[in-house]
Scaffold this motif. Structure first.
Motif, PDB file in Angstrom:
ATOM      1  N   ASP A 153      -0.468   1.986   9.001  1.00  0.00           N
ATOM      2  CA  ASP A 153       0.987   1.869   8.363  1.00  0.00           C
ATOM      3  C   ASP A 153       0.903   2.354   6.941  1.00  0.00           C
ATOM      4  O   ASP A 153       0.042   2.028   5.945  1.00  0.00           O
ATOM      5  N   ILE A 154       1.780   3.313   6.567  1.00  0.00           N
ATOM      6  CA  ILE A 154       1.940   3.830   5.387  1.00  0.00           C
ATOM      7  C   ILE A 154       2.650   3.147   4.189  1.00  0.00           C
ATOM      8  O   ILE A 154       2.588   3.397   2.972  1.00  0.00           O
ATOM      9  N   ASP A 155       3.112   1.969   4.364  1.00  0.00           N
ATOM     10  CA  ASP A 155       3.947   1.436   3.526  1.00  0.00           C
ATOM     11  C   ASP A 155       3.224   0.536   2.639  1.00  0.00           C
ATOM     12  O   ASP A 155       3.270  -0.925   2.836  1.00  0.00           O
ATOM     13  N   GLN A 156       2.302   1.092   2.024  1.00  0.00           N
ATOM     14  CA  GLN A 156       1.336   0.388   1.347  1.00  0.00           C
ATOM     15  C   GLN A 156       0.721   1.389   0.047  1.00  0.00           C
ATOM     16  O   GLN A 156       0.949   2.543   0.324  1.00  0.00           O
ATOM     17  N   PRO A 157       0.066   1.051  -0.901  1.00  0.00           N
ATOM     18  CA  PRO A 157      -0.578   2.025  -1.863  1.00  0.00           C
ATOM     19  C   PRO A 157      -1.407   3.056  -1.239  1.00  0.00           C
ATOM     20  O   PRO A 157      -2.190   2.646  -0.127  1.00  0.00           O
TER      21      PRO A 157
END
Length: 178
Positions: free
Chosen positions: A157-161
């Motif tokens: 998941d790319i919804d993180q730093p």
């Protein structure tokens, strides 16, 4: 290099493709991941024929006829790698991933950078100087066939730093061969 990185080096796959729709972070993640695991990163956009870049710059989605020569170049670049090699390539369809593997002649690990349309659209609107306009995002999601459980792939998941994305990938790569 950290101890975790040095332990991972002996376990990482030799050929990897960072995949996902435009704007998911392939270039940023690829450069950071290559540094983290001691690999070489190539941006698949650099392997596109000039005609493809021109077409996308005008907001015209690529079709399969446009993509096959590019996917062949991606597979050839993976085959030519002399150490752990990562290439950023959308690889949206299973048939494209199969073609890359066949062309590479060796197993390829696909790393799917997964995100919602809202997250990716926001990123595309914020980036500067890229040929791919946000208007093509719908065509990217329409073509996307996420890797199936029978494919040599992981998903993050790319919804993180950025650092968290890279660490999640490194951790999953380390677990591939256990």
């Amino acid at each position: 290099m950290s101890t975790a990185a040095s332990q991972l080096l002996s376990e990482i796959p030799p050929r990897m493709v960072l995949m996902g729709v435009a704007g998911c972070g392939k270039s940023s993640v690829g450069a950071a991941l290559a540094t983290r695991i001691g690999a070489v990163y190539f941006d698949g956009d650099d392997l596109h024929p000039a005609e493809n870049i021109a077409k996308m710059s005008k907001g015209i989605p690529l079709d399969d006829a446009d993509r096959w020569p590019w996917l062949t170049r991606v597979g050839e670049a993976l085959a030519a790698g002399t150490g752990p090699t990562i290439i950023g390539c959308s690889a949206l369809k299973r048939a494209y991933r199969t073609h890359i593997v066949r062309t590479a002649g060796e197993p390829v690990t696909f790393i799917h950078l997964a995100g919602t349309r809202a997250v990716i659209e926001k990123r595309m609107e914020e980036r500067q100087g890229h040929f791919m306009p946000p208007a093509l995002l719908d065509s990217q999601f329409a073509a996307l066939e996420p890797p199936g459980p029978d494919e040599n792939a992981i998903s993050v998941d790319i919804d993180q730093p950025l650092e968290a994305v890279v660490e999640a990938i490194a951790a999953q790569l380390g677990g591939l061969h256990k």
